[in-house]
Design a protein around this motif. Sequence first.
Motif: not given
Length: 607
Positions: A309, A312, A314, A320-322, A325-326, A329, A550-551
């Motif tokens: 996955s 990023r 933090q 893990e992020c989607d 977002r990746a 960034d 997201l979020g």
Amino acid sequence: MWTLRSRGRFRTLGGLCYHATPMPSITINGRRCDFSPGQTILQIANANGLEIPQYCYHDGLSIVASCRICLCEAHAPNPKSGQLEPFMGGKLLPSCQQTASDGMVVYTNSPKAVANQKAVMEYLLINHPLDCPVCDQSGECFLQDYSYQYGRGVSRFEEQKVKQPKKDLGTHVYLYADRCIMCTRCVRFTREVTRTGELMVQGRGNKEEIDIFPGIPIDNELSANVIDLCPVGALLDKDFLFTQRVWFLKETPSIDPLTASGDNITIHHNEGKVYRIKPRVNPLVNKWWITDEVRYGWKFVHSEHRLRSPLRKQYGVAVECDYSRAYDDTVDGIRAALHQGKRLAVMVSPMLVCEEAYLLGTLARTLDPQAVLAVGPVPVQGEDKTFPPGDPKGFKMYAEKAPNARGVRRVLAAIVGEGNVQGYEQLLKSLGGGTGRSDIGAVVLTGNYPSTWGTDDFLRALSGKFVVLLDTLSSGLSDRADIVLPGATFAEKAGSFESARGMIQAFEQAIPVAEMAKVEGQIALDLFSVVQGSPAVADGVAGVVVQSTLGQVAAATQVVRPRAVMYSAADVRREMSGKHASLAAFAAVASPDPAPQRQPDMPMLDL
Ligand code: SF4
Ligand code: FES
């Protein structure tokens, strides 16, 4: 077919007068076949798709004519009268050993030849155990197939079968001795190809068996080829043993993904899992063989350390992020470095395919026209070897343990010019070696090596830079990277490699990509669409509506994301060959024909 000779019938070709003679031909079971002088009857039959049963014969080994299943009846023209006469007094001849002569008429379906086939099959099955249901070779066994096609159907043998032992012959090979039919292919391989001679025949008569010399296991770089050579279930692969019935396996032709050899392979897989790799015959490349390192080097495809996955950083921790977002960034991080007057460096791994090198190189130059392009580290182990040793025409094993260093360099050179592509050591210097004296502020790294990579020097050199990593296995680098985008292994993607022989060969995807990982070429295309803020290729659709998760945003919220082009290796090859004259050769590169899939010839019952 006609050949031009100095004697024979006259023929006019391009205004010139030549003597032409027809190619010599023979007739096998009523079918006429042309041949080249020196070919044996069996070779001619094989070349023309005519089936003659064969056990001991193999194109890559010497001819011993010991199994006798291929015997045929032949007639040949009398040189004086021209009349057909029984050849060799009408005796049955081993078709694998008998060279053909012009005008010969051969039968492998005459009553005499068929009686021999039945007798040989009965003889071979006398001591053969009836253990097909638990034998790994079942479904791809020549004893099974020939028993069905050429055997009697019933056994007349009522005595006790001779029992032979099971033996551990070496790192990869088990011997189930009572299944052996003594074709000696395995023995000849270790004597004639590897010249290591670990295998021998010992004993006589029904006590005869294949064995190793005491205390000396079969242990050479090509050892597992004896498993492929064994026409029955006597030599078995420890790694594949009891893992899958062969009729469930799908086969996808591919190319050696681990070394610079360009060896042709077939990936055997089922339900998204690779089970084994076998050689694919290519007389110009690997002939009939592959090395054990290529055969067993695929395990990282299903490693528990696969990156699955996007991640990023933090507060200093990788989370893990989607992808959305990746990607954002990634682009923001690179642009921030460029705004500070720094440059972008992109390192393309020699494990990636040419098409991905093109997309990543083009993406880099789109983001930063001054971007540094470099080829990743190219591992080298020992020296090149040939089998048989010293034979320049033999099978070659390469010390270079990356499949595409030449292809990646060729593609990057087309984008930035030959002298501007950096190597790994040069990149290390450009990064400042951790001194902070470097004009590079953002680095995109690609890996896809079968084991962890990246030296401490390299990690130090990355200090203070924005790092994006596209890789398959977690490592010190994935801990260090600001953004990690999980890549796809060779089995999960299509593309092309340029081998050390200078051959560009393409292959197709065999299994789906693991979980949320993506083909690096697709990641490059996705990033293109984020950079451009619009679809990379205008297809009439400005964007697609996706559900955002997201979020804390409610799942029902809709946002419009630019839609990326789907990665297609063939399309990328077409584009790169059209845009760069030095890549024109890619226009003619095509994937091998798909392997025929096994079709059961009996009804399947749902129980
Ligand atoms: S083990 Fe297999 S390859 Fe070797 S002699 Fe026996 S049948 Fe032939
Ligand atoms: S294949 Fe001809 S004798 Fe074995």
